[in-house]
Design a protein around this motif. Structure first.
Motif, PDB file in Angstrom:
ATOM      1  N   GLU A 180       6.529  -8.620 -14.560  1.00 58.24           N
ATOM      2  CA  GLU A 180       5.655  -8.046 -15.583  1.00 58.24           C
ATOM      3  C   GLU A 180       5.590  -6.551 -15.397  1.00 58.24           C
ATOM      4  OE1 GLU A 180       1.836  -9.554 -16.462  1.00 58.24           O
ATOM      5  OE2 GLU A 180       2.462 -11.622 -16.127  1.00 58.24           O
ATOM      6  N   VAL A 181       5.840  -5.852 -16.466  1.00 60.40           N
ATOM      7  CA  VAL A 181       5.781  -4.402 -16.441  1.00 60.40           C
ATOM      8  C   VAL A 181       4.444  -3.999 -17.041  1.00 60.40           C
ATOM      9  CG1 VAL A 181       6.869  -2.284 -17.248  1.00 60.40           C
ATOM     10  CG2 VAL A 181       8.273  -4.280 -16.708  1.00 60.40           C
ATOM     11  N   PRO A 182       3.634  -3.230 -16.330  1.00 59.52           N
ATOM     12  CA  PRO A 182       2.359  -2.803 -16.900  1.00 59.52           C
ATOM     13  C   PRO A 182       2.574  -2.062 -18.212  1.00 59.52           C
ATOM     14  CG  PRO A 182       2.511  -2.180 -14.581  1.00 59.52           C
ATOM     15  CD  PRO A 182       3.841  -2.717 -14.985  1.00 59.52           C
ATOM     16  N   SER A 183       1.625  -2.238 -19.129  1.00 55.53           N
ATOM     17  CA  SER A 183       1.787  -1.650 -20.466  1.00 55.53           C
ATOM     18  C   SER A 183       1.833  -0.131 -20.429  1.00 55.53           C
ATOM     19  CB  SER A 183       0.655  -2.121 -21.371  1.00 55.53           C
ATOM     20  OG  SER A 183      -0.584  -1.706 -20.838  1.00 55.53           O
ATOM     21  N   ALA A 184       1.321   0.482 -19.358  1.00 55.33           N
ATOM     22  CA  ALA A 184       1.348   1.939 -19.261  1.00 55.33           C
ATOM     23  C   ALA A 184       2.776   2.447 -19.079  1.00 55.33           C
ATOM     24  CB  ALA A 184       0.480   2.401 -18.103  1.00 55.33           C
ATOM     25  N   TYR A 185       3.660   1.596 -18.537  1.00 54.73           N
ATOM     26  CA  TYR A 185       5.029   2.015 -18.270  1.00 54.73           C
ATOM     27  C   TYR A 185       6.006   1.622 -19.364  1.00 54.73           C
ATOM     28  CZ  TYR A 185       3.113   2.751 -13.648  1.00 54.73           C
ATOM     29  OH  TYR A 185       2.342   3.181 -12.606  1.00 54.73           O
ATOM     30  N   VAL A 186       5.540   0.884 -20.384  1.00 56.24           N
ATOM     31  CA  VAL A 186       6.430   0.460 -21.454  1.00 56.24           C
ATOM     32  C   VAL A 186       6.684   1.648 -22.371  1.00 56.24           C
ATOM     33  CG1 VAL A 186       6.680  -1.050 -23.449  1.00 56.24           C
ATOM     34  CG2 VAL A 186       5.607  -1.902 -21.368  1.00 56.24           C
ATOM     35  N   LYS A 187       7.942   1.909 -22.615  1.00 57.26           N
ATOM     36  CA  LYS A 187       8.301   3.039 -23.459  1.00 57.26           C
ATOM     37  C   LYS A 187       8.138   2.633 -24.920  1.00 57.26           C
ATOM     38  CE  LYS A 187      11.931   6.363 -24.338  1.00 57.26           C
ATOM     39  NZ  LYS A 187      13.272   6.808 -24.018  1.00 57.26           N
ATOM     40  N   LYS A 188       7.368   3.413 -25.651  1.00 63.53           N
ATOM     41  CA  LYS A 188       7.135   3.127 -27.058  1.00 63.53           C
ATOM     42  C   LYS A 188       8.219   3.806 -27.881  1.00 63.53           C
ATOM     43  CE  LYS A 188       2.189   2.687 -26.565  1.00 63.53           C
ATOM     44  NZ  LYS A 188       0.885   3.172 -26.973  1.00 63.53           N
ATOM     45  N   THR A 189       8.720   3.066 -28.867  1.00 62.14           N
ATOM     46  CA  THR A 189       9.783   3.626 -29.706  1.00 62.14           C
ATOM     47  C   THR A 189       9.215   4.396 -30.890  1.00 62.14           C
ATOM     48  OG1 THR A 189       9.913   1.553 -30.907  1.00 62.14           O
ATOM     49  CG2 THR A 189      11.431   1.848 -29.059  1.00 62.14           C
ATOM     50  N   SER A 190       7.973   4.073 -31.310  1.00 62.17           N
ATOM     51  CA  SER A 190       7.415   4.811 -32.445  1.00 62.17           C
ATOM     52  C   SER A 190       6.657   6.035 -31.939  1.00 62.17           C
ATOM     53  CB  SER A 190       6.477   3.908 -33.246  1.00 62.17           C
ATOM     54  OG  SER A 190       5.267   3.748 -32.558  1.00 62.17           O
ATOM     55  N   LYS A 191       6.315   6.919 -32.855  1.00 63.14           N
ATOM     56  CA  LYS A 191       5.602   8.131 -32.483  1.00 63.14           C
ATOM     57  C   LYS A 191       4.096   7.989 -32.727  1.00 63.14           C
ATOM     58  CE  LYS A 191       9.541  11.081 -33.186  1.00 63.14           C
ATOM     59  NZ  LYS A 191      10.069  12.306 -33.739  1.00 63.14           N
ATOM     60  N   ASP A 192       3.625   6.754 -32.934  1.00 68.43           N
ATOM     61  CA  ASP A 192       2.196   6.522 -33.133  1.00 68.43           C
ATOM     62  C   ASP A 192       1.445   6.728 -31.827  1.00 68.43           C
ATOM     63  OD1 ASP A 192       2.698   5.872 -35.731  1.00 68.43           O
ATOM     64  OD2 ASP A 192       2.731   3.708 -35.372  1.00 68.43           O
ATOM     65  N   ILE A 193       0.255   7.263 -31.946  1.00 68.38           N
ATOM     66  CA  ILE A 193      -0.575   7.478 -30.758  1.00 68.38           C
ATOM     67  C   ILE A 193      -1.225   6.170 -30.331  1.00 68.38           C
ATOM     68  CG2 ILE A 193      -2.586   8.693 -29.862  1.00 68.38           C
ATOM     69  CD1 ILE A 193      -1.930  10.944 -31.840  1.00 68.38           C
ATOM     70  N   TRP A 194      -1.731   5.386 -31.315  1.00 72.27           N
ATOM     71  CA  TRP A 194      -2.371   4.115 -31.028  1.00 72.27           C
ATOM     72  C   TRP A 194      -1.611   2.997 -31.719  1.00 72.27           C
ATOM     73  CZ3 TRP A 194      -5.645   8.212 -32.641  1.00 72.27           C
ATOM     74  CH2 TRP A 194      -6.452   8.719 -31.641  1.00 72.27           C
ATOM     75  N   SER A 195      -1.686   1.807 -31.139  1.00 70.86           N
ATOM     76  CA  SER A 195      -1.111   0.642 -31.803  1.00 70.86           C
ATOM     77  C   SER A 195      -2.157   0.080 -32.764  1.00 70.86           C
ATOM     78  CB  SER A 195      -0.704  -0.418 -30.774  1.00 70.86           C
ATOM     79  OG  SER A 195      -1.849  -0.942 -30.144  1.00 70.86           O
ATOM     80  N   GLU A 196      -1.736  -0.782 -33.673  1.00 71.57           N
ATOM     81  CA  GLU A 196      -2.650  -1.335 -34.670  1.00 71.57           C
ATOM     82  C   GLU A 196      -3.745  -2.180 -34.033  1.00 71.57           C
ATOM     83  OE1 GLU A 196      -0.814  -3.266 -37.971  1.00 71.57           O
ATOM     84  OE2 GLU A 196       0.725  -1.739 -38.131  1.00 71.57           O
ATOM     85  N   GLU A 197      -3.463  -2.806 -32.894  1.00 71.38           N
ATOM     86  CA  GLU A 197      -4.456  -3.639 -32.218  1.00 71.38           C
ATOM     87  C   GLU A 197      -5.596  -2.810 -31.632  1.00 71.38           C
ATOM     88  OE1 GLU A 197      -1.062  -3.923 -31.052  1.00 71.38           O
ATOM     89  OE2 GLU A 197      -0.667  -5.387 -32.610  1.00 71.38           O
ATOM     90  N   GLU A 198      -5.322  -1.544 -31.310  1.00 73.49           N
ATOM     91  CA  GLU A 198      -6.328  -0.694 -30.677  1.00 73.49           C
ATOM     92  C   GLU A 198      -7.307  -0.076 -31.667  1.00 73.49           C
ATOM     93  OE1 GLU A 198      -3.929   1.006 -26.831  1.00 73.49           O
ATOM     94  OE2 GLU A 198      -3.562   1.973 -28.755  1.00 73.49           O
ATOM     95  N   VAL A 199      -6.968  -0.086 -32.945  1.00 72.57           N
ATOM     96  CA  VAL A 199      -7.811   0.550 -33.951  1.00 72.57           C
ATOM     97  C   VAL A 199      -8.629  -0.520 -34.652  1.00 72.57           C
ATOM     98  CG1 VAL A 199      -7.815   1.969 -36.032  1.00 72.57           C
ATOM     99  CG2 VAL A 199      -6.096   2.348 -34.267  1.00 72.57           C
TER     100      VAL A 199
END
Length: 194
Positions: A55-74
């Protein structure tokens, strides 16, 4: 390794026995060792051994989009929140309504019950002291009610989805209260409202 006859019965007894019972039984021979080995196997042992995924912690997952927040966080409806606006939130009350006739009250023919699942409308009563009807700005979405006056601001997340075009609002000057009646949108309306 196959478990047949006595061995399978011993394996079943090992599965059903508690750890205390296992400590009490000190006699072990070759047949019971084989039975214990069979008893320790379960449905998860069928097939090739599994490779453990790291399991890779979510802090280390590289995001491909340039969004600051994901839809689940808003939070839904957060686009209406204005934190810099210091106007107070007025008092409000949400009341669920249903149409009940004599056939419901005395005979129970329409299968309605007092639960919120059988309600057709939602009444939102909002107290607006020192406010005129012309000062009220009201915007109703499917899951959000936005009310603004010069002295008050209300951003209300509704408990049930509603038909945004099928409601009505009425302002009572003597009570200084706005009543907004909204028709509820239910996925099982065709069953509950018969």
């Amino acid at each position: 390794m196959e478990c047949l006859g006595v061995q399978s019965l011993q394996a079943l007894s090992e599965l059903l026995s508690t750890p205390q019972q296992e400590e009490e039984e000190e006699e072990e021979d070759d047949e019971s060792k084989n039975a214990k080995a069979c008893a320790r196997l379960g449905p998860g042992h069928i097939g090739p051994p599994r490779k453990e995924d790291k399991e890779v912690p979510s802090a280390y997952v590289k995001k491909t989009s340039k969004d600051i927040w994901s839809e689940e966080e808003v939070a839904e409806g957060s686009q209406y929140d204005d934190l810099s606006d210091a106007r107070p939130q007025p008092e409000y009350e949400i009341i669920l309504k249903q149409s009940v006739g004599t056939e419901d009250l005395f005979l129970g023919l329409s299968r309605k019950d007092p639960s919120s699942m059988c309600c057709e409308a939602m009444l939102v009563k909002i107290k607006l002291p020192e406010t005129k009807a012309t000062d009220v700005s009201l915007d109703v979405k499917e899951t959000f009610l936005d009310l603004r006056t010069p002295k008050h601001k209300l951003g209300l997340h509704l408990p049930h989805p509603i038909h945004s075009r099928g409601g009505k609002a009425q302002f009572f000057s003597e009570r200084e209260e706005l009543e907004v009646t909204l028709l509820m949108k239910r996925p099982m309306d065709f069953i509950n409202m018969q």
